[in-house]
Design a protein around this motif. Structure first.
Motif, PDB file in Angstrom:
ATOM      1  N   TYR A   1      82.037  44.631 -26.620  1.00 39.87           N
ATOM      2  CA  TYR A   1      81.082  45.674 -26.269  1.00 39.87           C
ATOM      3  C   TYR A   1      79.695  45.074 -26.138  1.00 39.87           C
ATOM      4  O   TYR A   1      79.445  43.954 -26.569  1.00 39.87           O
ATOM      5  N   ILE A   2      78.787  45.840 -25.569  1.00 38.35           N
ATOM      6  CA  ILE A   2      77.410  45.381 -25.427  1.00 38.35           C
ATOM      7  C   ILE A   2      76.788  45.129 -26.794  1.00 38.35           C
ATOM      8  O   ILE A   2      76.092  44.143 -26.995  1.00 38.35           O
ATOM      9  N   ASP A   3      77.064  45.999 -27.761  1.00 37.97           N
ATOM     10  CA  ASP A   3      76.417  45.879 -29.065  1.00 37.97           C
ATOM     11  C   ASP A   3      77.238  45.074 -30.077  1.00 37.97           C
ATOM     12  O   ASP A   3      76.907  45.031 -31.243  1.00 37.97           O
ATOM     13  N   ALA A   4      78.305  44.427 -29.644  1.00 34.81           N
ATOM     14  CA  ALA A   4      79.127  43.620 -30.552  1.00 34.81           C
ATOM     15  C   ALA A   4      79.374  42.255 -29.914  1.00 34.81           C
ATOM     16  O   ALA A   4      79.113  42.042 -28.742  1.00 34.81           O
ATOM     17  N   SER A   5      79.877  41.358 -30.696  1.00 33.66           N
ATOM     18  CA  SER A   5      80.157  40.021 -30.155  1.00 33.66           C
ATOM     19  C   SER A   5      81.334  40.091 -29.186  1.00 33.66           C
ATOM     20  O   SER A   5      82.265  40.876 -29.359  1.00 33.66           O
ATOM     21  N   ARG A   6      81.256  39.284 -28.164  1.00 28.49           N
ATOM     22  CA  ARG A   6      82.313  39.236 -27.157  1.00 28.49           C
ATOM     23  C   ARG A   6      83.229  38.054 -27.429  1.00 28.49           C
ATOM     24  O   ARG A   6      82.821  37.044 -27.977  1.00 28.49           O
ATOM     25  N   THR A   7      84.463  38.190 -27.013  1.00 29.99           N
ATOM     26  CA  THR A   7      85.469  37.156 -27.218  1.00 29.99           C
ATOM     27  C   THR A   7      86.063  36.756 -25.881  1.00 29.99           C
ATOM     28  O   THR A   7      86.460  37.619 -25.100  1.00 29.99           O
ATOM     29  N   ASP A   8      86.123  35.455 -25.602  1.00 29.88           N
ATOM     30  CA  ASP A   8      86.802  34.957 -24.413  1.00 29.88           C
ATOM     31  C   ASP A   8      88.266  34.718 -24.756  1.00 29.88           C
ATOM     32  O   ASP A   8      88.585  34.084 -25.760  1.00 29.88           O
ATOM     33  N   ASN A   9      89.145  35.242 -23.919  1.00 31.08           N
ATOM     34  CA  ASN A   9      90.585  35.043 -24.066  1.00 31.08           C
ATOM     35  C   ASN A   9      91.052  34.158 -22.916  1.00 31.08           C
ATOM     36  O   ASN A   9      90.932  34.532 -21.755  1.00 31.08           O
ATOM     37  N   VAL A  10      91.584  32.988 -23.253  1.00 33.02           N
ATOM     38  CA  VAL A  10      92.015  32.029 -22.240  1.00 33.02           C
ATOM     39  C   VAL A  10      93.478  31.690 -22.486  1.00 33.02           C
ATOM     40  O   VAL A  10      93.892  31.441 -23.617  1.00 33.02           O
ATOM     41  N   SER A  11      94.272  31.704 -21.410  1.00 32.88           N
ATOM     42  CA  SER A  11      95.664  31.272 -21.528  1.00 32.88           C
ATOM     43  C   SER A  11      96.031  30.436 -20.309  1.00 32.88           C
ATOM     44  O   SER A  11      95.523  30.652 -19.211  1.00 32.88           O
ATOM     45  N   LEU A  54      78.197  51.403 -26.290  1.00 28.88           N
ATOM     46  CA  LEU A  54      78.287  51.212 -24.851  1.00 28.88           C
ATOM     47  C   LEU A  54      79.348  50.170 -24.536  1.00 28.88           C
ATOM     48  O   LEU A  54      79.452  49.148 -25.201  1.00 28.88           O
ATOM     49  N   ALA A  55      80.144  50.408 -23.492  1.00 30.66           N
ATOM     50  CA  ALA A  55      81.164  49.460 -23.048  1.00 30.66           C
ATOM     51  C   ALA A  55      80.848  49.038 -21.619  1.00 30.66           C
ATOM     52  O   ALA A  55      80.244  49.782 -20.859  1.00 30.66           O
ATOM     53  N   THR A  56      81.276  47.839 -21.277  1.00 29.92           N
ATOM     54  CA  THR A  56      81.074  47.348 -19.920  1.00 29.92           C
ATOM     55  C   THR A  56      82.404  46.908 -19.326  1.00 29.92           C
ATOM     56  O   THR A  56      83.358  46.635 -20.031  1.00 29.92           O
ATOM     57  N   SER A  57      82.423  46.834 -18.017  1.00 29.81           N
ATOM     58  CA  SER A  57      83.570  46.281 -17.316  1.00 29.81           C
ATOM     59  C   SER A  57      83.360  44.775 -17.223  1.00 29.81           C
ATOM     60  O   SER A  57      82.380  44.316 -16.638  1.00 29.81           O
ATOM     61  N   LEU A  58      84.230  44.006 -17.814  1.00 27.11           N
ATOM     62  CA  LEU A  58      84.069  42.563 -17.876  1.00 27.11           C
ATOM     63  C   LEU A  58      85.035  41.878 -16.912  1.00 27.11           C
ATOM     64  O   LEU A  58      86.143  42.364 -16.679  1.00 27.11           O
ATOM     65  N   PRO A  59      84.643  40.748 -16.354  1.00 25.89           N
ATOM     66  CA  PRO A  59      85.472  40.089 -15.344  1.00 25.89           C
ATOM     67  C   PRO A  59      86.740  39.464 -15.925  1.00 25.89           C
ATOM     68  O   PRO A  59      86.775  39.068 -17.087  1.00 25.89           O
ATOM     69  N   SER A  63      89.743  36.146 -19.612  1.00 30.24           N
ATOM     70  CA  SER A  63      89.102  37.460 -19.676  1.00 30.24           C
ATOM     71  C   SER A  63      88.147  37.489 -20.864  1.00 30.24           C
ATOM     72  O   SER A  63      88.245  36.680 -21.775  1.00 30.24           O
ATOM     73  N   THR A  64      87.240  38.426 -20.826  1.00 26.97           N
ATOM     74  CA  THR A  64      86.266  38.600 -21.904  1.00 26.97           C
ATOM     75  C   THR A  64      86.417  40.007 -22.464  1.00 26.97           C
ATOM     76  O   THR A  64      86.506  40.973 -21.710  1.00 26.97           O
ATOM     77  N   ALA A  65      86.477  40.110 -23.778  1.00 30.12           N
ATOM     78  CA  ALA A  65      86.614  41.411 -24.436  1.00 30.12           C
ATOM     79  C   ALA A  65      85.423  41.640 -25.354  1.00 30.12           C
ATOM     80  O   ALA A  65      84.883  40.701 -25.929  1.00 30.12           O
TER      81      ALA A  65
END
Length: 66
Positions: A44-54, A4-9, A40-42
């Protein structure tokens, strides 16, 4: 297998500053500054998420002679 994928802010806010100054009828100075942070956040629901900051900062200065 179900994935499952989500739309992340995404957050993008920019600040810009511009200064122009005429020294004489023939000489002008200018300056520009831009600050553009992004987050941004990358993942999936079933995997760890990563925050990308620049944080991008740019500056330009110059003079014109006519």
């Amino acid at each position: 297998m179900l994935t499952l994928a989500t739309s992340l802010p995404i957050a993008q806010d920019a600040i810009a500053l511009r200064i122009d100054q005429s020294l004489t009828d023939r000489v002008s100075l200018f300056g520009r500054y831009n600050h553009a942070p992004s987050k941004s956040t990358a993942g999936y629901i079933d995997a760890s998420r990563t925050d990308n900051v620049s944080n991008i900062d740019t500056a330009t200065f110059g003079a014109t002679f006519t």
